[in-house]
Design a protein around this motif. Structure first.
Motif, PDB file in Angstrom:
ATOM      1  N   ILE A  60       0.847  -1.199   0.000  1.00 46.06           N
ATOM      2  CA  ILE A  60       0.000   0.000   0.000  1.00 46.06           C
ATOM      3  C   ILE A  60       0.879   1.244   0.000  1.00 46.06           C
ATOM      4  CG2 ILE A  60      -1.572   1.375   1.445  1.00 46.06           C
ATOM      5  CD1 ILE A  60      -2.924  -1.301   2.206  1.00 46.06           C
ATOM      6  N   ALA A  61       1.900   1.237   0.847  1.00 44.39           N
ATOM      7  CA  ALA A  61       2.808   2.390   0.905  1.00 44.39           C
ATOM      8  C   ALA A  61       3.532   2.573  -0.425  1.00 44.39           C
ATOM      9  CB  ALA A  61       3.805   2.215   2.038  1.00 44.39           C
ATOM     10  N   GLU A  62       3.982   1.484  -1.019  1.00 50.92           N
ATOM     11  CA  GLU A  62       4.672   1.569  -2.312  1.00 50.92           C
ATOM     12  C   GLU A  62       3.739   2.080  -3.404  1.00 50.92           C
ATOM     13  OE1 GLU A  62       6.327  -2.289  -3.061  1.00 50.92           O
ATOM     14  OE2 GLU A  62       7.789  -2.103  -1.430  1.00 50.92           O
ATOM     15  N   MET A  68      -0.339   6.127  -6.925  1.00 50.50           N
ATOM     16  CA  MET A  68      -1.714   5.612  -6.887  1.00 50.50           C
ATOM     17  C   MET A  68      -2.515   6.420  -5.869  1.00 50.50           C
ATOM     18  SD  MET A  68      -2.864   1.666  -6.364  1.00 50.50           S
ATOM     19  CE  MET A  68      -4.370   1.097  -7.101  1.00 50.50           C
ATOM     20  N   ARG A  69      -3.725   6.803  -6.262  1.00 51.31           N
ATOM     21  CA  ARG A  69      -4.576   7.598  -5.391  1.00 51.31           C
ATOM     22  C   ARG A  69      -5.142   6.740  -4.263  1.00 51.31           C
ATOM     23  NH1 ARG A  69      -9.189  10.117  -8.481  1.00 51.31           N
ATOM     24  NH2 ARG A  69      -9.568   7.921  -8.824  1.00 51.31           N
ATOM     25  N   GLN A  70      -5.374   7.394  -3.125  1.00 48.03           N
ATOM     26  CA  GLN A  70      -5.923   6.677  -1.978  1.00 48.03           C
ATOM     27  C   GLN A  70      -7.260   6.029  -2.284  1.00 48.03           C
ATOM     28  OE1 GLN A  70      -6.389   8.596   1.771  1.00 48.03           O
ATOM     29  NE2 GLN A  70      -4.218   9.121   1.893  1.00 48.03           N
ATOM     30  N   VAL A  71      -8.087   6.726  -3.002  1.00 50.18           N
ATOM     31  CA  VAL A  71      -9.402   6.187  -3.323  1.00 50.18           C
ATOM     32  C   VAL A  71      -9.263   4.880  -4.104  1.00 50.18           C
ATOM     33  CG1 VAL A  71      -9.729   7.512  -5.470  1.00 50.18           C
ATOM     34  CG2 VAL A  71     -11.716   6.794  -4.114  1.00 50.18           C
ATOM     35  N   ASP A  72      -8.244   4.780  -4.956  1.00 56.00           N
ATOM     36  CA  ASP A  72      -8.010   3.546  -5.715  1.00 56.00           C
ATOM     37  C   ASP A  72      -7.453   2.445  -4.808  1.00 56.00           C
ATOM     38  OD1 ASP A  72      -8.922   4.721  -8.076  1.00 56.00           O
ATOM     39  OD2 ASP A  72      -6.937   5.551  -8.512  1.00 56.00           O
ATOM     40  N   ARG A  85      -5.086   5.480   5.461  1.00 53.25           N
ATOM     41  CA  ARG A  85      -4.327   6.623   5.992  1.00 53.25           C
ATOM     42  C   ARG A  85      -3.431   6.192   7.147  1.00 53.25           C
ATOM     43  NH1 ARG A  85      -9.513  10.290   5.984  1.00 53.25           N
ATOM     44  NH2 ARG A  85      -9.364  11.176   3.911  1.00 53.25           N
ATOM     45  N   GLN A  86      -3.956   5.360   8.037  1.00 53.12           N
ATOM     46  CA  GLN A  86      -3.154   4.878   9.165  1.00 53.12           C
ATOM     47  C   GLN A  86      -1.929   4.104   8.682  1.00 53.12           C
ATOM     48  OE1 GLN A  86      -5.942   2.492  11.341  1.00 53.12           O
ATOM     49  NE2 GLN A  86      -6.909   4.260  12.354  1.00 53.12           N
ATOM     50  N   ILE A  87      -2.134   3.254   7.707  1.00 55.39           N
ATOM     51  CA  ILE A  87      -1.027   2.460   7.164  1.00 55.39           C
ATOM     52  C   ILE A  87       0.005   3.373   6.523  1.00 55.39           C
ATOM     53  CG2 ILE A  87      -0.427   0.782   5.363  1.00 55.39           C
ATOM     54  CD1 ILE A  87      -3.164  -0.576   6.021  1.00 55.39           C
ATOM     55  N   LEU A  88      -0.475   4.337   5.743  1.00 58.96           N
ATOM     56  CA  LEU A  88       0.453   5.253   5.075  1.00 58.96           C
ATOM     57  C   LEU A  88       1.255   6.062   6.096  1.00 58.96           C
ATOM     58  CD1 LEU A  88      -1.736   6.463   2.080  1.00 58.96           C
ATOM     59  CD2 LEU A  88       0.152   4.813   2.056  1.00 58.96           C
ATOM     60  N   ARG A  89       0.571   6.562   7.122  1.00 60.72           N
ATOM     61  CA  ARG A  89       1.284   7.316   8.165  1.00 60.72           C
ATOM     62  C   ARG A  89       2.334   6.440   8.850  1.00 60.72           C
ATOM     63  NH1 ARG A  89      -3.892   9.822   9.209  1.00 60.72           N
ATOM     64  NH2 ARG A  89      -4.332   8.184  10.728  1.00 60.72           N
ATOM     65  N   SER A  90       2.012   5.198   9.115  1.00 56.91           N
ATOM     66  CA  SER A  90       2.953   4.305   9.795  1.00 56.91           C
ATOM     67  C   SER A  90       4.157   3.976   8.922  1.00 56.91           C
ATOM     68  CB  SER A  90       2.263   3.026  10.242  1.00 56.91           C
ATOM     69  OG  SER A  90       1.976   2.197   9.135  1.00 56.91           O
ATOM     70  N   HIS A  91       4.014   4.182   7.607  1.00 60.08           N
ATOM     71  CA  HIS A  91       5.134   3.940   6.678  1.00 60.08           C
ATOM     72  C   HIS A  91       5.774   5.249   6.219  1.00 60.08           C
ATOM     73  CE1 HIS A  91       3.562  -0.140   6.566  1.00 60.08           C
ATOM     74  NE2 HIS A  91       4.729  -0.484   6.041  1.00 60.08           N
ATOM     75  N   GLY A  92       5.418   6.321   6.883  1.00 66.26           N
ATOM     76  CA  GLY A  92       6.052   7.613   6.594  1.00 66.26           C
ATOM     77  C   GLY A  92       5.576   8.280   5.315  1.00 66.26           C
ATOM     78  N   VAL A  93       4.397   7.904   4.864  1.00 61.64           N
ATOM     79  CA  VAL A  93       3.835   8.508   3.643  1.00 61.64           C
ATOM     80  C   VAL A  93       2.727   9.468   4.062  1.00 61.64           C
ATOM     81  CG1 VAL A  93       2.636   8.048   1.478  1.00 61.64           C
ATOM     82  CG2 VAL A  93       4.326   6.412   2.330  1.00 61.64           C
ATOM     83  N   ALA A  94       2.803  10.688   3.558  1.00 55.67           N
ATOM     84  CA  ALA A  94       1.758  11.676   3.857  1.00 55.67           C
ATOM     85  C   ALA A  94       0.512  11.312   3.052  1.00 55.67           C
ATOM     86  CB  ALA A  94       2.228  13.069   3.505  1.00 55.67           C
ATOM     87  N   PRO A  95      -0.613  11.055   3.713  1.00 57.43           N
ATOM     88  CA  PRO A  95      -1.827  10.718   3.001  1.00 57.43           C
ATOM     89  C   PRO A  95      -2.374  11.901   2.201  1.00 57.43           C
ATOM     90  CG  PRO A  95      -2.102  10.434   5.391  1.00 57.43           C
ATOM     91  CD  PRO A  95      -0.753  11.013   5.152  1.00 57.43           C
ATOM     92  N   ASP A  96      -3.214  11.597   1.206  1.00 59.49           N
ATOM     93  CA  ASP A  96      -3.844  12.651   0.360  1.00 59.49           C
ATOM     94  C   ASP A  96      -4.664  13.581   1.212  1.00 59.49           C
ATOM     95  OD1 ASP A  96      -2.786  11.205  -1.738  1.00 59.49           O
ATOM     96  OD2 ASP A  96      -4.714  10.314  -2.314  1.00 59.49           O
TER      97      ASP A  96
END
Length: 96
Positions: A60-62, A68-72, A85-96
């Motif tokens: 998901i982070a990759e 790739m958009r969050q909605v997708d 969003r939680q997963i992205l934050r935990s991998h250091g990715v700023a969510p949309d």
């Protein structure tokens, strides 16, 4: 003669009960062994789920880093937008 018949009958009853008891003990031990094997398989399966969950979070982070958009991501994974969003934050990715 009558005492001998009674004695034989008592012996048969005791022998039959001993056999049923032995069968019950064997069934109990088999059930214990089966339960132990099932518990081991369950522990192994839980570990597989944990590994797969971590792999999915990394994917998901990759995907997000690749544009790739969050909605997708939500649509493909079936996760809620908040979970993504939680997963992205935990991998250091700023969510949309």
């Amino acid at each position: 003669m009558a005492m001998e018949v009674v004695s034989d009958l008592a012996s048969e009853i005791i022998y039959g009960m001993a056999n049923r008891l032995a069968d019950a003990v064997r069934a109990f031990h088999l059930a214990q062994a089966t339960a132990a094997a099932s518990a081991q398989r369950a522990a192994e399966d839980r570990e597989k789920v944990t590994v797969a969950r971590e792999q999915l979070a990394t994917a998901i982070a990759e995907a997000s880093r690749s544009g790739m958009r969050q909605v997708d991501i939500v649509r493909v994974t079936g996760y809620t937008r908040e979970r993504v969003r939680q997963i992205l934050r935990s991998h250091g990715v700023a969510p949309d």
